[in-house]
Scaffold this motif. Sequence first.
Motif, PDB file in Angstrom:
ATOM      1  N   ASP A 113      24.395  25.779  39.835  1.00 44.20           N
ATOM      2  CA  ASP A 113      25.413  24.747  39.612  1.00 44.20           C
ATOM      3  C   ASP A 113      26.540  24.833  40.633  1.00 44.20           C
ATOM      4  OD1 ASP A 113      23.949  23.883  37.471  1.00 44.20           O
ATOM      5  OD2 ASP A 113      25.227  24.795  35.940  1.00 44.20           O
ATOM      6  N   THR A 114      26.994  26.053  40.912  1.00 43.20           N
ATOM      7  CA  THR A 114      28.061  26.259  41.897  1.00 43.20           C
ATOM      8  C   THR A 114      27.713  27.455  42.770  1.00 43.20           C
ATOM      9  OG1 THR A 114      29.346  27.675  40.396  1.00 43.20           O
ATOM     10  CG2 THR A 114      29.863  25.320  40.402  1.00 43.20           C
ATOM     11  N   GLY A 115      28.334  27.503  43.950  1.00 42.84           N
ATOM     12  CA  GLY A 115      28.073  28.608  44.864  1.00 42.84           C
ATOM     13  C   GLY A 115      29.292  28.957  45.690  1.00 42.84           C
ATOM     14  N   HIS A 116      29.286  30.164  46.241  1.00 43.37           N
ATOM     15  CA  HIS A 116      30.385  30.621  47.109  1.00 43.37           C
ATOM     16  C   HIS A 116      29.778  31.386  48.274  1.00 43.37           C
ATOM     17  CE1 HIS A 116      34.409  31.951  48.260  1.00 43.37           C
ATOM     18  NE2 HIS A 116      33.873  33.145  48.466  1.00 43.37           N
ATOM     19  N   LEU A 117      30.100  30.948  49.494  1.00 44.06           N
ATOM     20  CA  LEU A 117      29.609  31.580  50.719  1.00 44.06           C
ATOM     21  C   LEU A 117      30.769  32.292  51.398  1.00 44.06           C
ATOM     22  CD1 LEU A 117      27.163  31.891  52.653  1.00 44.06           C
ATOM     23  CD2 LEU A 117      27.905  29.775  53.769  1.00 44.06           C
ATOM     24  N   ASP A 118      30.601  33.579  51.699  1.00 43.69           N
ATOM     25  CA  ASP A 118      31.705  34.333  52.292  1.00 43.69           C
ATOM     26  C   ASP A 118      31.955  33.891  53.731  1.00 43.69           C
ATOM     27  OD1 ASP A 118      29.490  35.458  53.547  1.00 43.69           O
ATOM     28  OD2 ASP A 118      30.368  37.465  53.586  1.00 43.69           O
ATOM     29  N   GLY A 119      33.112  34.302  54.260  1.00 48.38           N
ATOM     30  CA  GLY A 119      33.530  33.853  55.584  1.00 48.38           C
ATOM     31  C   GLY A 119      32.635  34.319  56.714  1.00 48.38           C
ATOM     32  N   ASP A 120      31.888  35.408  56.508  1.00 50.47           N
ATOM     33  CA  ASP A 120      30.975  35.911  57.536  1.00 50.47           C
ATOM     34  C   ASP A 120      29.605  35.255  57.460  1.00 50.47           C
ATOM     35  OD1 ASP A 120      32.905  37.678  58.499  1.00 50.47           O
ATOM     36  OD2 ASP A 120      32.345  39.223  57.044  1.00 50.47           O
ATOM     37  N   LEU A 121      29.400  34.377  56.478  1.00 47.91           N
ATOM     38  CA  LEU A 121      28.108  33.695  56.279  1.00 47.91           C
ATOM     39  C   LEU A 121      26.992  34.700  56.047  1.00 47.91           C
ATOM     40  CD1 LEU A 121      28.325  30.928  59.054  1.00 47.91           C
ATOM     41  CD2 LEU A 121      29.176  30.856  56.694  1.00 47.91           C
ATOM     42  N   THR A 122      27.282  35.744  55.282  1.00 53.79           N
ATOM     43  CA  THR A 122      26.284  36.783  55.011  1.00 53.79           C
ATOM     44  C   THR A 122      25.918  36.888  53.543  1.00 53.79           C
ATOM     45  OG1 THR A 122      28.023  38.467  54.819  1.00 53.79           O
ATOM     46  CG2 THR A 122      27.009  38.164  56.993  1.00 53.79           C
ATOM     47  N   VAL A 123      26.800  36.426  52.641  1.00 55.81           N
ATOM     48  CA  VAL A 123      26.550  36.548  51.203  1.00 55.81           C
ATOM     49  C   VAL A 123      26.791  35.200  50.529  1.00 55.81           C
ATOM     50  CG1 VAL A 123      27.201  37.678  49.047  1.00 55.81           C
ATOM     51  CG2 VAL A 123      27.220  38.979  51.178  1.00 55.81           C
ATOM     52  N   LEU A 124      25.788  34.727  49.806  1.00 57.47           N
ATOM     53  CA  LEU A 124      25.906  33.494  49.033  1.00 57.47           C
ATOM     54  C   LEU A 124      25.793  33.845  47.558  1.00 57.47           C
ATOM     55  CD1 LEU A 124      26.016  30.388  48.713  1.00 57.47           C
ATOM     56  CD2 LEU A 124      23.510  30.378  48.969  1.00 57.47           C
ATOM     57  N   ASP A 125      26.852  33.580  46.789  1.00 58.56           N
ATOM     58  CA  ASP A 125      26.835  33.783  45.345  1.00 58.56           C
ATOM     59  C   ASP A 125      26.410  32.485  44.670  1.00 58.56           C
ATOM     60  OD1 ASP A 125      27.875  36.528  45.151  1.00 58.56           O
ATOM     61  OD2 ASP A 125      29.686  35.660  46.015  1.00 58.56           O
ATOM     62  N   LEU A 126      25.375  32.566  43.836  1.00 57.16           N
ATOM     63  CA  LEU A 126      24.878  31.413  43.089  1.00 57.16           C
ATOM     64  C   LEU A 126      25.210  31.631  41.615  1.00 57.16           C
ATOM     65  CD1 LEU A 126      21.420  31.131  44.860  1.00 57.16           C
ATOM     66  CD2 LEU A 126      23.384  29.621  45.186  1.00 57.16           C
ATOM     67  N   ILE A 127      25.974  30.686  41.049  1.00 53.28           N
ATOM     68  CA  ILE A 127      26.559  30.886  39.725  1.00 53.28           C
ATOM     69  C   ILE A 127      26.126  29.775  38.777  1.00 53.28           C
ATOM     70  CG2 ILE A 127      28.741  31.175  38.478  1.00 53.28           C
ATOM     71  CD1 ILE A 127      29.939  31.834  41.355  1.00 53.28           C
ATOM     72  N   ASP A 128      25.656  30.159  37.592  1.00 51.95           N
ATOM     73  CA  ASP A 128      25.256  29.256  36.504  1.00 51.95           C
ATOM     74  C   ASP A 128      23.961  28.513  36.824  1.00 51.95           C
ATOM     75  OD1 ASP A 128      27.470  29.996  35.025  1.00 51.95           O
ATOM     76  OD2 ASP A 128      28.717  28.363  35.787  1.00 51.95           O
ATOM     77  N   ASN A 129      22.994  28.671  35.915  1.00 49.39           N
ATOM     78  CA  ASN A 129      21.681  28.021  36.046  1.00 49.39           C
ATOM     79  C   ASN A 129      21.057  28.291  37.416  1.00 49.39           C
ATOM     80  OD1 ASN A 129      21.743  26.760  33.428  1.00 49.39           O
ATOM     81  ND2 ASN A 129      23.182  25.263  34.265  1.00 49.39           N
ATOM     82  N   ALA A 130      21.082  29.552  37.820  1.00 50.45           N
ATOM     83  CA  ALA A 130      20.552  29.932  39.127  1.00 50.45           C
ATOM     84  C   ALA A 130      19.043  30.161  39.035  1.00 50.45           C
ATOM     85  CB  ALA A 130      21.239  31.204  39.624  1.00 50.45           C
ATOM     86  N   THR A 131      18.320  29.678  40.036  1.00 49.91           N
ATOM     87  CA  THR A 131      16.861  29.833  40.056  1.00 49.91           C
ATOM     88  C   THR A 131      16.369  30.171  41.456  1.00 49.91           C
ATOM     89  OG1 THR A 131      16.473  27.460  40.469  1.00 49.91           O
ATOM     90  CG2 THR A 131      16.526  28.186  38.166  1.00 49.91           C
ATOM     91  N   ILE A 132      15.221  30.860  41.492  1.00 47.27           N
ATOM     92  CA  ILE A 132      14.471  31.101  42.720  1.00 47.27           C
ATOM     93  C   ILE A 132      13.096  30.471  42.512  1.00 47.27           C
ATOM     94  CG2 ILE A 132      13.560  32.824  44.326  1.00 47.27           C
ATOM     95  CD1 ILE A 132      15.523  34.844  43.112  1.00 47.27           C
ATOM     96  N   PHE A 133      12.691  29.594  43.407  1.00 45.66           N
ATOM     97  CA  PHE A 133      11.407  28.908  43.244  1.00 45.66           C
ATOM     98  C   PHE A 133      10.563  29.054  44.506  1.00 45.66           C
ATOM     99  CE2 PHE A 133       8.771  25.086  43.867  1.00 45.66           C
ATOM    100  CZ  PHE A 133       7.939  25.214  42.757  1.00 45.66           C
ATOM    101  N   ARG A 134       9.309  29.471  44.298  1.00 40.37           N
ATOM    102  CA  ARG A 134       8.342  29.515  45.386  1.00 40.37           C
ATOM    103  C   ARG A 134       7.095  28.763  44.918  1.00 40.37           C
ATOM    104  NH1 ARG A 134       5.591  34.926  45.894  1.00 40.37           N
ATOM    105  NH2 ARG A 134       4.375  33.928  44.258  1.00 40.37           N
ATOM    106  N   PRO A 135       6.685  27.725  45.617  1.00 37.49           N
ATOM    107  CA  PRO A 135       5.507  26.967  45.191  1.00 37.49           C
ATOM    108  C   PRO A 135       4.227  27.768  45.407  1.00 37.49           C
ATOM    109  CG  PRO A 135       6.250  26.195  47.324  1.00 37.49           C
ATOM    110  CD  PRO A 135       7.271  27.191  46.867  1.00 37.49           C
TER     111      PRO A 135
END
Length: 213
Positions: A113-135
Amino acid sequence: MQLNSQQIKLGIGRTLLRLMPLILMSALTLATFWLVRKNTPPEKSALERARLHEPDYTIHDGALSALNELGNTKYRILGKQVTHYDDDASIDILTPRMRLFQLDKAPVTVKSDTGHLDGDLTVLDLIDNATIFRPAQAATVTEPATLRMLASSSYFKVLINDDIIETDRPITLEQGMSMMHSTEGGVFNNVEQSMTLSGQVKGRIERAPRGNQ
């Protein structure tokens, strides 16, 4: 020897004349200091400066891509609204969707639903209803066939440079007809496209149809 009033007045006058340059200089210094203070905006305290976290621009339907050393797309991040902050160069993303690419493997999509990417573009936080999908992917010359995979949690952390996605929150993993649940999260390795679960793990494992093995 007695001094009359005329001599006293004359002495005081001479003293004032000798001190006049010093008096004028002091008055000029005070006036300059007052003008500088009046026209200088009050300086914010260190705590106030640290708290200053305001966006400098917002992009609707924004996209951010990065290439690998071969010039191919390594990952792409999309968001309905992308907000950049000047103080630390971090980025807030509304409905982020990130695709991770590996040569000869199915692309992996992570979203929330929401995300936060740090200033170095190295860490992405995925918050609420987070999923990983691989077909699902058919077998190739170099890679075996893989089943559809879906991992769900309230939070995922994407370590972009390491090709790792992790969480310490409860996670549900579906792969083909199998389903597992972990109380303490897990780690997804995008290079190997494998998931390792932590803590207490419960669920069921179903054999894949013979045609998919």
